[in-house]
Design a protein around this motif. Structure first.
Motif, PDB file in Angstrom:
ATOM      1  N   LYS A  83      23.263   1.009  14.277  1.00 49.62           N
ATOM      2  CA  LYS A  83      22.785   1.277  12.921  1.00 49.62           C
ATOM      3  C   LYS A  83      22.151   2.670  12.862  1.00 49.62           C
ATOM      4  O   LYS A  83      22.496   3.494  12.015  1.00 49.62           O
ATOM      5  N   LEU A 126      25.964   4.055  11.878  1.00 45.77           N
ATOM      6  CA  LEU A 126      26.069   3.642  10.473  1.00 45.77           C
ATOM      7  C   LEU A 126      25.158   4.451   9.549  1.00 45.77           C
ATOM      8  O   LEU A 126      25.599   4.927   8.493  1.00 45.77           O
ATOM      9  N   ASP A 127      23.885   4.610   9.944  1.00 48.35           N
ATOM     10  CA  ASP A 127      22.956   5.350   9.085  1.00 48.35           C
ATOM     11  C   ASP A 127      23.078   6.862   9.271  1.00 48.35           C
ATOM     12  O   ASP A 127      22.783   7.640   8.363  1.00 48.35           O
ATOM     13  N   PRO A 146      26.382   8.065   6.754  1.00 44.91           N
ATOM     14  CA  PRO A 146      26.357   6.982   5.762  1.00 44.91           C
ATOM     15  C   PRO A 146      27.665   6.855   4.984  1.00 44.91           C
ATOM     16  O   PRO A 146      28.480   7.777   4.945  1.00 44.91           O
ATOM     17  N   ASN A 147      27.832   5.687   4.377  1.00 41.98           N
ATOM     18  CA  ASN A 147      28.966   5.384   3.493  1.00 41.98           C
ATOM     19  C   ASN A 147      30.328   5.372   4.194  1.00 41.98           C
ATOM     20  O   ASN A 147      31.352   5.587   3.574  1.00 41.98           O
ATOM     21  N   VAL A 150      30.833   2.913   7.167  1.00 42.31           N
ATOM     22  CA  VAL A 150      30.905   1.471   7.439  1.00 42.31           C
ATOM     23  C   VAL A 150      29.599   0.865   6.947  1.00 42.31           C
ATOM     24  O   VAL A 150      28.515   1.333   7.315  1.00 42.31           O
ATOM     25  N   SER A 151      29.690  -0.166   6.120  1.00 37.89           N
ATOM     26  CA  SER A 151      28.461  -0.772   5.606  1.00 37.89           C
ATOM     27  C   SER A 151      27.899  -1.762   6.629  1.00 37.89           C
ATOM     28  O   SER A 151      28.621  -2.264   7.494  1.00 37.89           O
ATOM     29  N   GLN A 152      26.600  -2.021   6.471  1.00 38.54           N
ATOM     30  CA  GLN A 152      25.937  -2.962   7.371  1.00 38.54           C
ATOM     31  C   GLN A 152      26.632  -4.335   7.313  1.00 38.54           C
ATOM     32  O   GLN A 152      26.806  -4.984   8.337  1.00 38.54           O
ATOM     33  N   SER A 153      27.060  -4.728   6.133  1.00 40.17           N
ATOM     34  CA  SER A 153      27.658  -6.069   6.053  1.00 40.17           C
ATOM     35  C   SER A 153      29.053  -6.108   6.678  1.00 40.17           C
ATOM     36  O   SER A 153      29.439  -7.105   7.286  1.00 40.17           O
ATOM     37  N   GLU A 154      29.791  -5.015   6.579  1.00 45.44           N
ATOM     38  CA  GLU A 154      31.088  -4.968   7.287  1.00 45.44           C
ATOM     39  C   GLU A 154      30.869  -5.104   8.796  1.00 45.44           C
ATOM     40  O   GLU A 154      31.569  -5.843   9.486  1.00 45.44           O
TER      41      GLU A 154
END
Ligand code: BES
Ligand code: ZN
Length: 665
Positions: free
Chosen positions: A459, A463-464, A467-468, A470-474
């Protein structure tokens, strides 16, 4: 015929809602490199690492082929975390404990009280040593059982050379406890040293600083200066000779195998250089390989500095050496950064499967890497059709894994695990993803972590950071939900197009492809050819293939693994003698389990399986014996009198009746 991978059932409806606790740490760009602290205790160990941790192990053992035992002492150096603790709890299985002593702080030893609890069939017996003074060292005097689950003892007649006996260990997952009393959990890491005395004519090796020039004298000493988890403890003894491949790499094998092995493994140095280019320096000094007898229950085992290998990988054309790429890759994924318990096995095997694929691509080209991926993803699809959705998640929940050796979910762990990394690579691009992975190995080097720690690190650093993309939920869907997410990248193997056309043309016209085409096929193409054949075939069809390609009796065990179940399911009893030979020659579980599985589901097959197993058993490893016994015990007599080519058979009938037969090996 297998459905195309694009038709993978996504099992979306089966998906259980992930109950993942919110990440506690805010998204700092780089989390502080604090010592990794696994969140959960390891349910497959009696040890209590939150109270006390073994930081060093010193073994002094006699290795005796006559009594099939290791006997002597283990000195555990202890780091007491809980200053009020009064006990040391260790894992054992079938060990005889003679004495426990504590150091008196003045160079002497004082007796300590100890008790061995009742035996749990999976976990073994908890050893509790009373340590009211929290001694800095505890010394245990013990001996192993001749049937220790982690050791195989072999008579000279069971070796290649037939002159000297042979023994070797296989500690993963939880068999180190059958030859050393220790904290048998990967969450604990320690350095070790050993002095091993044996008959003078055998060479003894360990997962440590083996000397290529060592002389045989029956007295061997070892040191492993890097901290390792217990499942990487390893020992072997036999008529073993060494040959260099490069300065830092070589092969140990029985003399008659050595030349062939060195030729097959000639690319090892190139593999090391490739992996180093991707993920940083190889940190274990030497990388040697030990070729074991064919009874070795796995393909390979990544024992640090000394990979253990099945001889079935030596087929003469290097087409199975991705197995070496795999074990070498563990030098980063697994041995350097280690899962803290078996429920996060994908952190070892999924990462390693991904790194292996990258090494294969670099050395042998994208085609071979892709063919490998397609074969594995087809197997994953079959596995999903059989196993509980709870086992289809990467970060499995506590209590889901009963026996960490045999949960039937190896394709999930290996292939879905690697697939997640391929997905991240595709989205972020190679450059960013390679840098991320390299940073991950550095950040957690010589630590044991769980999936949550990986998720937090990813993350913050992927991911962070970008950004934009891969989302955290994916991301969480991959980790915590069953099946394969709909956003998974799909791979096509170009060369399988030719194999598929050849198969379809033959099924339509009985016309086999021209020799010039099949002469160039490597193992992967043959595997795909056989795996894609219809479940129901006629004897004539099988005989025609056999006459052309000699599948029955093949020296390539990966091909045998696929061909014999097909032959059995279709009543092609002409193959029975070769099947019996194969099952008696090879003990690698992954290769022989499908054939036993097919046999026990047919009328005459169960009798053949039982009879062959009785003959083969003395040469099988204890882990293999347990697995095949389970297959035979779970056999259900077939409903129909003859299993010969029934077109009504649903494609996955074999899968539906199969008990968990999955295995890493
Ligand atoms: N570490 C595993 C072997 C293992 C896993 C033993 C789990 C016991 C429990 C090893 O690295 C491995 O994955 N071996 C594979 C090699 C293959 C995937 C290239 C095998 O033995 O088939
Ligand atoms: Zn592995």
């Amino acid at each position: 015929m297998r459905a195309s991978i694009l038709a993978l059932p996504l099992l979306a409806t089966l998906m259980i809602t992930a109950c993942k606790p919110e990440d506690a740490a805010p998204a700092a760009v780089k989390p502080a490199p604090a010592a990794a602290a696994p969140q959960q205790v390891d349910e497959h160990s009696y040890a209590e690492p939150q109270k006390v941790v073994v930081s060093d192990l010193a073994l002094d053992l006699a290795l005796d082929f006559d009594s099939k035992t290791l006997a002597g002492t283990a000195i555990l150096t202890l780091d007491w975390k809980d200053k009020t603790a009064t006990e040391l709890r260790l894992d054992t299985r079938d060990l005889t404990i003679e004495k426990a002593e504590g150091d008196d702080g003045k160079g002497g030893w004082v007796p300590l009280k100890f008790r061995l609890a009742g035996i749990d069939p999976i976990l073994g017996a908890k050893l509790t040593v009373e340590t009211p003074k929290r001694n800095a060292k505890v010394r245990v005097t013990y001996r192993t059982s001749p049937k220790a689950s982690g050791l195989q003892w072999m008579e000279p007649s069971m070796t290649e050379g037939k002159q000297l006996p042979f023994m070797y260990s296989q500690s993963q997952q939880i068999h180190a406890r059958s030859w050393v009393p220790l904290q048998d959990t990967p969450s604990v890491r320690y350095t070790y040293s050993a002095r091993i005395k044996s008959r003078p004519d055998v060479m003894v090796l360990m997962s440590a600083d083996n000397d290529p020039n060592a002389v045989r004298d029956g007295d061997y000493t070892f040191r492993m200066p890097q901290k390792i988890p217990s499942y990487l403890m390893a020992i072997a003894a036999g008529d073993l000779k060494f040959q260099f491949i490069s300065d830092r790499s070589g092969v140990w094998a029985e003399p008659t195998m050595l030349d062939r092995a060195v030729q097959e493994f000639a690319d090892t140095e190139k593999m090391i250089v490739t992996a180093e280019g991707l993920y940083g320096r190889y940190r274990w000094e030497r990388y040697d390989m030990l070729v074991l007898p064919p009874s070795f229950p796995y393909g390979g085992m990544e024992n640090p500095r000394l990979t253990f290998l099945t001889p079935t990988v030596i087929v003469g054309d290097k087409s199975l050496v991705w197995l070496i790429a795999h074990e070498l890759a563990h030098s980063w994924s697994g041995n350097l950064v280690t899962f803290s318990s078996a429920k996060d096995a994908w952190l070892n095997e999924g990462f390693t499967n991904y790194v292996e694929n990258r090494i294969v691509e670099a050395l042998y080209g994208r085609d071979q890497a892709d063919m490998q991926s397609v074969i594995e993803r087809n197997a994953l699809k079959k596995e999903f059709a059989q196993i509980d959705p709870k086992l289809q998640v990467l970060a499995t929940a506590p209590g889901v894994l009963a026996d960490p050796d045999n949960d039937g979910s190896s394709a999930t762990v290996y292939t879905k695990g690697a697939w997640l990394l391929h997905f991240l690579e595709e989205r972020f691009g190679r450059e960013k993803f390679d840098a991320f992975l390299r940073g991950y190995f550095d950040h957690f080097a010589f630590q044991s972590i769980d999936s949550e720690q990986f998720a937090q690190y990813a993350k913050a650093n992927l991911l962070d950071k970008y950004p934009n993309i891969v989302s955290q939920s994916e991301f969480e869907e991959w980790l915590y939900k069953p099946g394969i997410p709909a956003n998974a990248p799909h791979v096509q193997a170009r060369r399988f197009g030719v194999v598929d056309s050849a198969r379809l043309a033959w099924l339509g016209s009985r016309q086999l492809p021209p020799r010039v085409i099949t002469d160039a096929w490597i193992s992967q193409e043959w595997i795909h050819f056989i795996e894609s054949l219809p479940d129901a075939m006629t004897i004539e069809q099988l005989a025609q293939l056999d006459a052309a390609y000699g599948f029955t009796g093949t020296p390539n065990a990966e091909i045998a693994e696929r061909w014999y179940p097909l032959a059995i399911n279709n009543g092609y009893t002409q193959a029975n003698d070769a099947i019996a030979d194969f099952l008696k020659r090879v003990g690698r579980i992954k290769l022989i389990a499908p054939t036993y599985q097919a046999l026990v589901q047919t009328q005459g097959g169960l009798a053949l399986a039982t009879q062959v197993f009785e003959q083969a058993k003395p040469a099988y490893h204890p882990i293999t014996i347990a697995r095949i016994e389970a297959i035979i015990a779970n056999a259900r007599p077939p409903a129909e009198p003859s299993p010969v080519a029934q077109p009504a058979t649903p494609p996955d009938a074999d899968a539906a009746a199969a008990p968990a037969a999955g295995s890493a090996g």
